[in-house]
Design an enzyme around this catalytic site. Sequence first.
Site, PDB file in Angstrom:
ATOM      1  N   LYS A  38       3.921 -15.029   2.247  1.00  0.00           N
ATOM      2  CA  LYS A  38       4.005 -15.680   0.936  1.00  0.00           C
ATOM      3  C   LYS A  38       5.632 -16.212   0.676  1.00  0.00           C
ATOM      4  O   LYS A  38       6.344 -15.684  -0.464  1.00  0.00           O
ATOM      5  CB  LYS A  38       3.558 -14.828  -0.185  1.00  0.00           C
ATOM      6  CG  LYS A  38       3.185 -15.843  -1.407  1.00  0.00           C
ATOM      7  CD  LYS A  38       2.174 -16.808  -1.563  1.00  0.00           C
ATOM      8  CE  LYS A  38       2.303 -17.444  -3.104  1.00  0.00           C
ATOM      9  NZ  LYS A  38       1.800 -18.772  -3.253  1.00  0.00           N
ATOM     10  N   ASP A  42      -2.078 -18.336   0.468  1.00  0.00           N
ATOM     11  CA  ASP A  42      -3.236 -19.084  -0.367  1.00  0.00           C
ATOM     12  C   ASP A  42      -3.560 -20.275   0.435  1.00  0.00           C
ATOM     13  O   ASP A  42      -4.931 -20.597   0.501  1.00  0.00           O
ATOM     14  CB  ASP A  42      -2.503 -19.347  -1.761  1.00  0.00           C
ATOM     15  CG  ASP A  42      -1.189 -20.213  -1.620  1.00  0.00           C
ATOM     16  OD1 ASP A  42      -0.640 -20.321  -0.492  1.00  0.00           O
ATOM     17  OD2 ASP A  42      -0.684 -20.772  -2.567  1.00  0.00           O
ATOM     18  N   TYR A  50       0.990  -1.168   0.156  1.00  0.00           N
ATOM     19  CA  TYR A  50      -0.130  -0.011  -0.119  1.00  0.00           C
ATOM     20  C   TYR A  50       0.900   1.436   0.004  1.00  0.00           C
ATOM     21  O   TYR A  50       0.302   2.341  -0.363  1.00  0.00           O
ATOM     22  CB  TYR A  50      -0.973  -0.135   1.274  1.00  0.00           C
ATOM     23  CG  TYR A  50      -2.219  -0.915   1.188  1.00  0.00           C
ATOM     24  CD1 TYR A  50      -1.950  -2.030   0.730  1.00  0.00           C
ATOM     25  CD2 TYR A  50      -3.351  -0.128   1.444  1.00  0.00           C
ATOM     26  CE1 TYR A  50      -3.502  -2.772   0.778  1.00  0.00           C
ATOM     27  CE2 TYR A  50      -4.613  -0.660   1.206  1.00  0.00           C
ATOM     28  CZ  TYR A  50      -4.632  -2.047   1.032  1.00  0.00           C
ATOM     29  OH  TYR A  50      -5.815  -2.722   0.790  1.00  0.00           O
ATOM     30  N   ASP A  56     -11.682  -9.548   4.896  1.00  0.00           N
ATOM     31  CA  ASP A  56     -13.072  -9.523   3.925  1.00  0.00           C
ATOM     32  C   ASP A  56     -13.491 -11.121   3.806  1.00  0.00           C
ATOM     33  O   ASP A  56     -14.627 -11.386   4.171  1.00  0.00           O
ATOM     34  CB  ASP A  56     -12.733  -8.834   2.575  1.00  0.00           C
ATOM     35  CG  ASP A  56     -13.215  -7.529   2.719  1.00  0.00           C
ATOM     36  OD1 ASP A  56     -13.097  -6.678   3.564  1.00  0.00           O
ATOM     37  OD2 ASP A  56     -13.658  -7.089   1.390  1.00  0.00           O
ATOM     38  N   ASP A  75      -5.810  -7.205   4.256  1.00  0.00           N
ATOM     39  CA  ASP A  75      -7.035  -6.675   3.680  1.00  0.00           C
ATOM     40  C   ASP A  75      -7.970  -7.715   3.015  1.00  0.00           C
ATOM     41  O   ASP A  75      -9.106  -7.633   3.424  1.00  0.00           O
ATOM     42  CB  ASP A  75      -6.620  -5.779   2.644  1.00  0.00           C
ATOM     43  CG  ASP A  75      -7.781  -4.887   1.816  1.00  0.00           C
ATOM     44  OD1 ASP A  75      -8.834  -4.648   2.870  1.00  0.00           O
ATOM     45  OD2 ASP A  75      -7.819  -4.887   0.491  1.00  0.00           O
TER      46      ASP A  75
HETATM   47  C1  IPM Z   1      -9.885  -1.550   4.530  1.00  0.00           C
HETATM   48  C2  IPM Z   1     -10.492  -1.000   3.206  1.00  0.00           C
HETATM   49  C3  IPM Z   1      -9.367  -0.007   2.967  1.00  0.00           C
HETATM   50  C4  IPM Z   1      -8.277  -0.852   2.764  1.00  0.00           C
HETATM   51  C5  IPM Z   1      -9.688   0.951   1.457  1.00  0.00           C
HETATM   52  C6  IPM Z   1     -10.857   1.849   1.589  1.00  0.00           C
HETATM   53  C7  IPM Z   1      -8.474   1.839   1.217  1.00  0.00           C
HETATM   54  O1  IPM Z   1     -10.579  -1.891   2.106  1.00  0.00           O
HETATM   55  O2  IPM Z   1     -10.184  -0.696   5.520  1.00  0.00           O
HETATM   56  O3  IPM Z   1     -10.042  -2.752   4.558  1.00  0.00           O
HETATM   57  O4  IPM Z   1      -7.547  -1.216   1.674  1.00  0.00           O
HETATM   58  O5  IPM Z   1      -7.416  -0.835   3.654  1.00  0.00           O
HETATM   59 MN    MN Z   2     -10.800  -4.006   2.907  1.00  0.00          MN
END
Ligand code: IPM
Ligand code: MN
Length: 358
Positions: free
Chosen positions: A190, A223, A141, A251, A247
């Site tokens: 990884k 993975d 990032y 999710d 990240d």
């Molecule tokens: C998160 C979000 C952010 C990230 C985005 C909105 C920049 O997806 O907080 O997980 O990728 O960190």
């Molecule tokens: Mn995110």
Amino acid sequence: MDANIVLLPGDGIGPEIVSQAERVLRAIAERYGHEFELSSHPIGGCAIDEFGDPLPESTLNACRKSDAVLLGAVGGPKWDDPHAKTRPEAGLLKIRKELGLFANLRPINPHPALLDSSPLKRHIIEGTDILFVRELTGGIYFGDSGRQGEGDHASAFNTMVYSQAEVKRVVRVAAAAALKRRGKLTSVDKANVLEVSRLWRHTAEEVVKKEFPTLEYEVVLVDAMAMHLISRPTDFDVVVTGNMFGDILTDEASMLPGSLGLLPSASVGESGPGLYEPIHGSAPDIAGKGIANPLATILATAMLLRHSLQLGAEADAIEAAVTQVLDAGHRTADIAQKGESSIGTTEIADHVLQAMSG
Ligand code: IPM
Ligand code: MN
């Protein structure tokens, strides 16, 4: 206690859910005799519209001076133009970096009353209790990036880079958390492909061996982790990983409890204010409809009270109230099962406030 809390509602459903969390904060202040000074500041797309900057100086300064920050969400289709000078997300990345919030804590513990709203089978997720610690101010990032060339020869790059110091400090946060939990730490990388992961692996192992020798420690490739997370989630306690792997995996993990709408997160640094937010985004498709689920933001408020203000009893009270509301069967649309009726953003917060005062 006197505390100065900055609210950053942001875009999309952000303002709706933060205003419900604000009601909860005010109720806590009144009930426990605290003075919370609350002020709202723009971030993200709305700040681009108003100031041409997703993180205006005035917002950043207010955050720096505060005891803690509560954020809604940023982003939306209005600001998605790939040629735009800046994006809402840049504001979020900048505030993390400027406040030195290198550790992002994302707890995943499916609520018992909602086990059947997960797309995964109940027997797989029952008993899951994971704390993700995602590195937040380094990695791909924040590494060098750029574009070069023209036409078919145009190319672009991002660089994943970690220093040992960056790995050490985030692994320490994760290991300390594991000691207070079930004593198991999993580091995800990884290392079979990436040099940066080999440094991560070697550094993490050194920290754990030297400073946390009693922990049960394992390393897993990212993975494989994606697979284990949904096949045997109960095997994990604390999971530490880099920015982008974290990240993606969080999710994925958010599907264990059935909805992103229930998951809070805390971003903390060595010192200074922490930043608390739901892990979901700005959900522009349902913004303004009054149906967004405010519970993740309300739970983020509990994390804020616990981690930044050391108000554990107050945090417990909020979490217990949310549990009680879910146990009683109240649902927003995102967590309602087929055939179940659902209520709106304000209504479910009303129930939380009622449970807190009951
Ligand atoms: C998160 C979000 C952010 C990230 C985005 C909105 C920049 O997806 O907080 O997980 O990728 O960190
Ligand atoms: Mn995110």
